[in-house]
Design an enzyme around this catalytic site. Structure first.
Site, mmCIF file in Angstrom:
data_model
loop_
_atom_site.group_PDB
_atom_site.id
_atom_site.type_symbol
_atom_site.label_atom_id
_atom_site.label_comp_id
_atom_site.label_asym_id
_atom_site.label_seq_id
_atom_site.Cartn_x
_atom_site.Cartn_y
_atom_site.Cartn_z
ATOM 1 N N PHE A 129 0.851 -1.196 0.000
ATOM 2 C CA PHE A 129 0.000 0.000 0.000
ATOM 3 C C PHE A 129 0.880 1.237 0.000
ATOM 4 O O PHE A 129 1.772 1.380 0.834
ATOM 5 C CB PHE A 129 -0.927 0.033 1.220
ATOM 6 C CG PHE A 129 -1.823 1.250 1.213
ATOM 7 C CD1 PHE A 129 -2.973 1.265 0.446
ATOM 8 C CD2 PHE A 129 -1.488 2.393 1.938
ATOM 9 C CE1 PHE A 129 -3.785 2.398 0.403
ATOM 10 C CE2 PHE A 129 -2.289 3.526 1.895
ATOM 11 C CZ PHE A 129 -3.436 3.520 1.129
ATOM 12 N N ASP A 214 9.188 2.518 1.440
ATOM 13 C CA ASP A 214 8.041 3.280 1.929
ATOM 14 C C ASP A 214 7.934 3.036 3.429
ATOM 15 O O ASP A 214 7.402 2.024 3.875
ATOM 16 C CB ASP A 214 6.776 2.827 1.194
ATOM 17 C CG ASP A 214 5.538 3.569 1.677
ATOM 18 O OD1 ASP A 214 5.630 4.282 2.702
ATOM 19 O OD2 ASP A 214 4.476 3.429 1.037
ATOM 20 N N LYS A 243 2.888 9.734 8.083
ATOM 21 C CA LYS A 243 2.096 9.397 9.279
ATOM 22 C C LYS A 243 2.577 10.032 10.597
ATOM 23 O O LYS A 243 2.094 11.085 10.961
ATOM 24 C CB LYS A 243 1.937 7.887 9.381
ATOM 25 C CG LYS A 243 0.981 7.364 8.282
ATOM 26 C CD LYS A 243 0.374 6.022 8.613
ATOM 27 C CE LYS A 243 -0.831 5.719 7.746
ATOM 28 N NZ LYS A 243 -0.533 5.287 6.381
HETATM 29 C C1 LIG Z 1 -0.762 5.523 4.955
HETATM 30 C C2 LIG Z 1 0.267 5.084 3.992
HETATM 31 C C3 LIG Z 1 0.506 5.785 2.798
HETATM 32 C C4 LIG Z 1 -0.348 6.954 2.356
HETATM 33 O O1 LIG Z 1 -0.268 8.029 3.235
HETATM 34 P P1 LIG Z 1 -1.374 9.214 3.144
HETATM 35 O O2 LIG Z 1 -0.853 10.238 4.071
HETATM 36 O O3 LIG Z 1 -2.670 8.617 3.578
HETATM 37 O O4 LIG Z 1 -1.404 9.665 1.736
HETATM 38 C C5 LIG Z 1 1.541 5.367 1.988
HETATM 39 N N1 LIG Z 1 2.292 4.317 2.315
HETATM 40 C C6 LIG Z 1 2.101 3.611 3.456
HETATM 41 C C7 LIG Z 1 2.991 2.467 3.776
HETATM 42 C C8 LIG Z 1 1.072 3.960 4.320
HETATM 43 O O5 LIG Z 1 0.859 3.249 5.424
#
Ligand SMILES: *Cc1c(COP(=O)(O)O)cnc(C)c1O
Length: 383
Positions: A129, A214, A243
């Site tokens: 994700f 990520d 986050k």
């Molecule tokens: C939450 C998340 C995102 C997206 O972040 P947003 O601030 O909601 O755009 C991207 N990568 C990972 C691993 C995430 O947990």
């Protein structure tokens, strides 16, 4: 007549029937005065606890000094934050954005730019994700989230997570970058085998592709180290954070090795609000709190206490690292457990149909952990 969520908001969420009015530490209080122990932390955001006084003070002070100047100029908090991030992530240049998805967009554009158009493709993982904007959604390996919005950005291939052989086969001279989460968060808290990130690093090096990690969910101490990749001693070319970075304010960061970052020229990428002084002041205060309150260690020690307590409940399996955990019931009743827990003053999040995710504020105390486990046991009895 009082308007409802349904009257006013696009129905992209199905909000739980509770309205929060205040919070401190690992506690949230609703508009009727009922307290909840929060094992969600606003989706792994409130690592230093809700409305931490030092974060709140930093926001208030910065707001009185300067709220916005734009990236046509530098600001003091922005430069200080870039410096701190380079200490946390190793020598890196920052692009500061407003969210996780925007940090990912920056990473993807930078990777293509770095290869000057010769390598248009990306390799990502099934179940991964990376966010909801088109580039980030194209990297996301979850067809249910993608299918309604096709066509997506071309050039993305998805292979099984935690499969170095599949990765090695997929990465050829057309691939700009491999993009991975060190632990798949939204995919269900999937921890890869030891050595997987190292294998990914070697494959990228051998094939001349960049490695984008990520760390939007795993970063900033969630797993017990600043970055989850530290557990394997792996350094990515590009690291994405968001986050927990801003203590609750919206901020994302794309951090790249200087040689990679050098591919961007003025005008290649931009953001009006990204890295604004208030968000950066909040992030600086958040980093100070993580250091001064020993929250990296707290994530390890408290996380182990939670994991053991979940095992002792005896009704599911536990996976994860630090305070990024999932409790898997083995049957599709995570939604019922979330509701039963909510009634008992406990917040957990349904991450798959059978598993709840546990990502509390890192400041959660042992007493709160033990009370949360009792409430979770009662909720399990009730479903
Ligand atoms: C939450 C998340 C995102 C997206 O972040 P947003 O601030 O909601 O755009 C991207 N990568 C990972 C691993 C995430 O947990």
């Amino acid at each position: 007549m009082k308007s409802t969520t349904a009257d006013l908001m696009m129905a992209t969420y199905k909000p739980r029937p509770v309205t929060f009015a205040s919070g401190h530490g690992a506690t949230l209080v609703d508009d009727a005065g009922k307290s909840y122990i929060d094992l969600v932390a606003g989706i792994a955001v409130a690592s230093v606890g809700h409305s931490h006084p030092r974060v709140a003070a930093a926001i208030a002070e910065q707001a009185q000094r300067l709220i916005h100047a734009s990236n046509l100029y530098g600001t003091t908090p922005q430069l200080e934050l870039a410096q701190r991030l380079a200490q946390i992530a190793g020598r890196r240049l920052s692009f500061l954005a407003n969210s996780g998805a925007e940090a990912i967009e920056c990473a993807l554009k930078l990777a293509r730019r770095y290869h000057s158009g010769t390598r248009p493709n990306f390799v990502a993982t099934v179940g991964g994700f990376h966010g909801r904007t088109f580039g980030a959604l194209s990297a996301t390996g979850q067809p249910s989230k993608q299918a309604p919005f096709e066509p997506l950005v071309p050039g993305f291939m998805h292979i099984e997570y935690d499969d170095p052989a599949a990765l090695s086969e997929a990465v050829d001279e057309t691939v700009a970058a491999v993009i991975l989460e060190p632990i798949q968060g939204e995919g269900g808290v999937v921890v890869p085998s030891d050595g997987y990130l190292q294998a990914a690093r070697h494959i990228c090096d051998r094939k001349g592709a960049l490695l984008i990690l990520d760390e939007v969910q795993t970063g900033m101490g969630r797993t017990g180290t600043w970055l989850a990749a530290e557990h394997e001693g792996v350094e990515a070319d590009i690291i994405c954070l968001a986050k927990a970075l801003g203590g609750g304010l919206p901020i994302g960061a794309c951090l790249a090795r200087p040689e990679v970052a050098a591919a961007f020229q003025p005008g290649d990428h931009a953001t009006t609000f990204g890295g604004g002084p208030v968000q950066c002041a909040a992030a600086l205060a958040t980093i100070d709190v993580i250091e001064d309150e020993g929250l990296l260690e707290r994530a390890r020690v408290g996380g182990a206490r939670i994991a053991q307590g979940l095992v002792d409940l005896g009704r599911g399996t536990v996976r994860g690292r630090g305070m990024l955990l999932a409790f898997d019931l083995g049957v599709p009743s995570a939604g019922a457990l979330v509701s039963a827990a909510l009634e008992r003053g406990l917040l957990v999040n349904e991450v798959t149909p059978s598993a709840v995710r546990i990502t509390p504020p890192l400041v959660i105390t042992d007493d709160e952990i033990d009370t949360a486990l009792v409430r979770l046991g009662e909720a399990l009895d009730a479903i």
